[in-house]
Design a protein around this motif. Sequence first.
Motif, PDB file in Angstrom:
ATOM      1  N   VAL A 208      -3.870  -0.972 -17.655  1.00 23.04           N
ATOM      2  CA  VAL A 208      -4.434  -1.574 -16.448  1.00 23.04           C
ATOM      3  C   VAL A 208      -5.937  -1.340 -16.449  1.00 23.04           C
ATOM      4  CG1 VAL A 208      -2.295  -1.169 -15.182  1.00 23.04           C
ATOM      5  CG2 VAL A 208      -4.124   0.504 -15.025  1.00 23.04           C
ATOM      6  N   PRO A 209      -6.708  -2.221 -15.829  1.00 24.60           N
ATOM      7  CA  PRO A 209      -8.167  -2.068 -15.831  1.00 24.60           C
ATOM      8  C   PRO A 209      -8.635  -0.881 -14.997  1.00 24.60           C
ATOM      9  CG  PRO A 209      -7.500  -3.935 -14.484  1.00 24.60           C
ATOM     10  CD  PRO A 209      -6.271  -3.466 -15.178  1.00 24.60           C
ATOM     11  N   MET A 210      -9.627  -0.173 -15.518  1.00 23.85           N
ATOM     12  CA  MET A 210     -10.290   0.903 -14.780  1.00 23.85           C
ATOM     13  C   MET A 210     -11.528   0.285 -14.137  1.00 23.85           C
ATOM     14  SD  MET A 210      -9.869   4.190 -14.263  1.00 23.85           S
ATOM     15  CE  MET A 210     -10.682   5.760 -13.907  1.00 23.85           C
ATOM     16  N   VAL A 211     -11.589   0.282 -12.810  1.00 20.70           N
ATOM     17  CA  VAL A 211     -12.645  -0.439 -12.111  1.00 20.70           C
ATOM     18  C   VAL A 211     -13.426   0.507 -11.201  1.00 20.70           C
ATOM     19  CG1 VAL A 211     -11.285  -2.569 -12.192  1.00 20.70           C
ATOM     20  CG2 VAL A 211     -11.166  -1.101 -10.166  1.00 20.70           C
ATOM     21  N   SER A 212     -14.555   0.012 -10.718  1.00 21.40           N
ATOM     22  CA  SER A 212     -15.362   0.774  -9.764  1.00 21.40           C
ATOM     23  C   SER A 212     -14.726   0.682  -8.381  1.00 21.40           C
ATOM     24  CB  SER A 212     -16.784   0.225  -9.716  1.00 21.40           C
ATOM     25  OG  SER A 212     -16.780  -1.099  -9.208  1.00 21.40           O
ATOM     26  N   LEU A 213     -15.139   1.584  -7.483  1.00 20.28           N
ATOM     27  CA  LEU A 213     -14.617   1.562  -6.122  1.00 20.28           C
ATOM     28  C   LEU A 213     -15.012   0.267  -5.420  1.00 20.28           C
ATOM     29  CD1 LEU A 213     -13.078   3.100  -3.936  1.00 20.28           C
ATOM     30  CD2 LEU A 213     -15.228   4.190  -3.279  1.00 20.28           C
ATOM     31  N   GLU A 214     -16.208  -0.205  -5.680  1.00 24.69           N
ATOM     32  CA  GLU A 214     -16.676  -1.451  -5.077  1.00 24.69           C
ATOM     33  C   GLU A 214     -15.782  -2.625  -5.492  1.00 24.69           C
ATOM     34  OE1 GLU A 214     -20.731  -4.237  -4.902  1.00 24.69           O
ATOM     35  OE2 GLU A 214     -20.603  -2.523  -6.284  1.00 24.69           O
ATOM     36  N   CYS A 215     -15.438  -2.664  -6.761  1.00 30.92           N
ATOM     37  CA  CYS A 215     -14.571  -3.741  -7.258  1.00 30.92           C
ATOM     38  C   CYS A 215     -13.175  -3.633  -6.660  1.00 30.92           C
ATOM     39  CB  CYS A 215     -14.516  -3.676  -8.778  1.00 30.92           C
ATOM     40  SG  CYS A 215     -13.494  -4.977  -9.523  1.00 30.92           S
ATOM     41  N   ALA A 216     -12.642  -2.411  -6.577  1.00 33.54           N
ATOM     42  CA  ALA A 216     -11.298  -2.219  -6.025  1.00 33.54           C
ATOM     43  C   ALA A 216     -11.236  -2.641  -4.564  1.00 33.54           C
ATOM     44  CB  ALA A 216     -10.878  -0.765  -6.177  1.00 33.54           C
ATOM     45  N   ARG A 217     -12.322  -2.411  -3.827  1.00 30.51           N
ATOM     46  CA  ARG A 217     -12.325  -2.741  -2.404  1.00 30.51           C
ATOM     47  C   ARG A 217     -12.489  -4.233  -2.141  1.00 30.51           C
ATOM     48  NH1 ARG A 217     -15.408   2.625   0.192  1.00 30.51           N
ATOM     49  NH2 ARG A 217     -13.511   3.942   0.058  1.00 30.51           N
ATOM     50  N   LYS A 218     -12.718  -5.008  -3.170  1.00 29.35           N
ATOM     51  CA  LYS A 218     -12.687  -6.458  -3.002  1.00 29.35           C
ATOM     52  C   LYS A 218     -11.257  -6.922  -2.729  1.00 29.35           C
ATOM     53  CE  LYS A 218     -16.726  -7.447  -5.906  1.00 29.35           C
ATOM     54  NZ  LYS A 218     -17.213  -8.107  -7.160  1.00 29.35           N
ATOM     55  N   TYR A 219     -10.290  -6.148  -3.239  1.00 33.09           N
ATOM     56  CA  TYR A 219      -8.883  -6.465  -2.996  1.00 33.09           C
ATOM     57  C   TYR A 219      -8.344  -5.769  -1.758  1.00 33.09           C
ATOM     58  CZ  TYR A 219      -8.477  -8.723  -7.545  1.00 33.09           C
ATOM     59  OH  TYR A 219      -8.623  -9.586  -8.608  1.00 33.09           O
ATOM     60  N   ASN A 220      -8.957  -4.663  -1.389  1.00 34.11           N
ATOM     61  CA  ASN A 220      -8.523  -3.936  -0.200  1.00 34.11           C
ATOM     62  C   ASN A 220      -9.706  -3.124   0.320  1.00 34.11           C
ATOM     63  OD1 ASN A 220      -7.372  -2.062   1.660  1.00 34.11           O
ATOM     64  ND2 ASN A 220      -5.376  -2.334   0.705  1.00 34.11           N
ATOM     65  N   PRO A 221     -10.282  -3.495   1.470  1.00 33.87           N
ATOM     66  CA  PRO A 221     -11.459  -2.784   2.001  1.00 33.87           C
ATOM     67  C   PRO A 221     -11.216  -1.305   2.265  1.00 33.87           C
ATOM     68  CG  PRO A 221     -11.129  -4.886   3.124  1.00 33.87           C
ATOM     69  CD  PRO A 221      -9.901  -4.655   2.297  1.00 33.87           C
ATOM     70  N   SER A 222      -9.931  -0.914   2.409  1.00 33.82           N
ATOM     71  CA  SER A 222      -9.607   0.498   2.675  1.00 33.82           C
ATOM     72  C   SER A 222      -9.090   1.212   1.444  1.00 33.82           C
ATOM     73  CB  SER A 222      -8.564   0.577   3.807  1.00 33.82           C
ATOM     74  OG  SER A 222      -9.101   0.089   5.011  1.00 33.82           O
ATOM     75  N   PHE A 223      -9.350   0.647   0.263  1.00 33.99           N
ATOM     76  CA  PHE A 223      -8.924   1.281  -0.988  1.00 33.99           C
ATOM     77  C   PHE A 223      -9.552   2.677  -1.078  1.00 33.99           C
ATOM     78  CE2 PHE A 223      -8.694   2.162  -5.473  1.00 33.99           C
ATOM     79  CZ  PHE A 223      -7.589   1.460  -5.945  1.00 33.99           C
ATOM     80  N   GLY A 224      -8.726   3.699  -1.270  1.00 39.00           N
ATOM     81  CA  GLY A 224      -9.215   5.068  -1.403  1.00 39.00           C
ATOM     82  C   GLY A 224      -9.452   5.801  -0.102  1.00 39.00           C
ATOM     83  N   LYS A 225      -9.045   5.218   1.024  1.00 39.70           N
ATOM     84  CA  LYS A 225      -9.355   5.831   2.325  1.00 39.70           C
ATOM     85  C   LYS A 225      -8.149   6.467   3.015  1.00 39.70           C
ATOM     86  CE  LYS A 225     -13.248   2.772   3.472  1.00 39.70           C
ATOM     87  NZ  LYS A 225     -13.777   1.822   4.487  1.00 39.70           N
ATOM     88  N   THR A 226      -6.949   6.316   2.453  1.00 35.77           N
ATOM     89  CA  THR A 226      -5.749   6.779   3.150  1.00 35.77           C
ATOM     90  C   THR A 226      -5.733   8.291   3.352  1.00 35.77           C
ATOM     91  OG1 THR A 226      -4.421   4.932   2.329  1.00 35.77           O
ATOM     92  CG2 THR A 226      -3.228   6.875   3.073  1.00 35.77           C
ATOM     93  N   LEU A 227      -5.968   9.056   2.298  1.00 33.17           N
ATOM     94  CA  LEU A 227      -5.921  10.520   2.424  1.00 33.17           C
ATOM     95  C   LEU A 227      -7.033  11.033   3.327  1.00 33.17           C
ATOM     96  CD1 LEU A 227      -5.000  11.665  -1.213  1.00 33.17           C
ATOM     97  CD2 LEU A 227      -3.515  11.415   0.781  1.00 33.17           C
ATOM     98  N   SER A 228      -8.200  10.399   3.271  1.00 36.26           N
ATOM     99  CA  SER A 228      -9.298  10.794   4.158  1.00 36.26           C
ATOM    100  C   SER A 228      -8.918  10.550   5.614  1.00 36.26           C
ATOM    101  CB  SER A 228     -10.567  10.017   3.813  1.00 36.26           C
ATOM    102  OG  SER A 228     -11.007  10.330   2.507  1.00 36.26           O
TER     103      SER A 228
END
Length: 240
Positions: A208-228
């Motif tokens: 699977v592609p390894m992407v930047s946080l900015e790129c990942a958040r194009k698919y989901n604005p809350s990508f990486g925010k659940t645990l926070s």
Amino acid sequence: MITYSDFAGWLNNNQGVLTLTIFLATIFLGWVSGIFTALRRKPKFSVRVIDGPTCACTFLTGRSKGQFEIHRTCIALYLSVSNVGSSPSSIESVSVGYHWNIKPLSLLWLKNSVGWFWLNGQAVALENFQSKIGDSIKIYPFLFQCSGLGLNKTETYLDIGQSTNGVIYFEQPDSWGGCFPKAKNGQVMVKVKLSDTFGKTHTKKFKVPMVSLECARKYNPSFGKTLSALDSAELSLDRF
């Protein structure tokens, strides 16, 4: 020497025994064949990943532990699952594993670089995974989670020949050092482990592609925010 007439006479004298023997043999063979038929009836899930929100991302949190910067890894997989077996079953759970990005000559390297580091608990995505297509927005279905639009989750009970698809999302807790996916040419090797209701596991490896946080958040604005968000909620509760 037994003649035909002798054999015919024996059959006439022992018809009851023969009938009972044939009856018991028929029951036994039916029982054995039923067992083998039941043993052959097993679900078999074929898994593949679909392009789109499928990606892995590691990002810094801005905090540190000693001399190490703390980072978090998130993985989103848009899966297609088909039951190509001979028995229906349900998708019970999905885990994803990857290899740590650490140097050799350590016990951790043997465990999580030769072996797999597993993320077993899925995180609840705070928003839908989506992509913009022209003037429209495509919403990707979740595999287990209900959509934020109030839609029901995807059907996870699969009859023979039936398939389903949906997004699963993982967030790894605070980590440091080499505890993140090892990428090569922008790709990460992951291993998906799917369990059905019979306790059988179905595994498949993917890149699977390894992407930047900015790129990942194009698919989901809350990508990486659940645990926070969960950490903030727990802190708020502790104040009462």
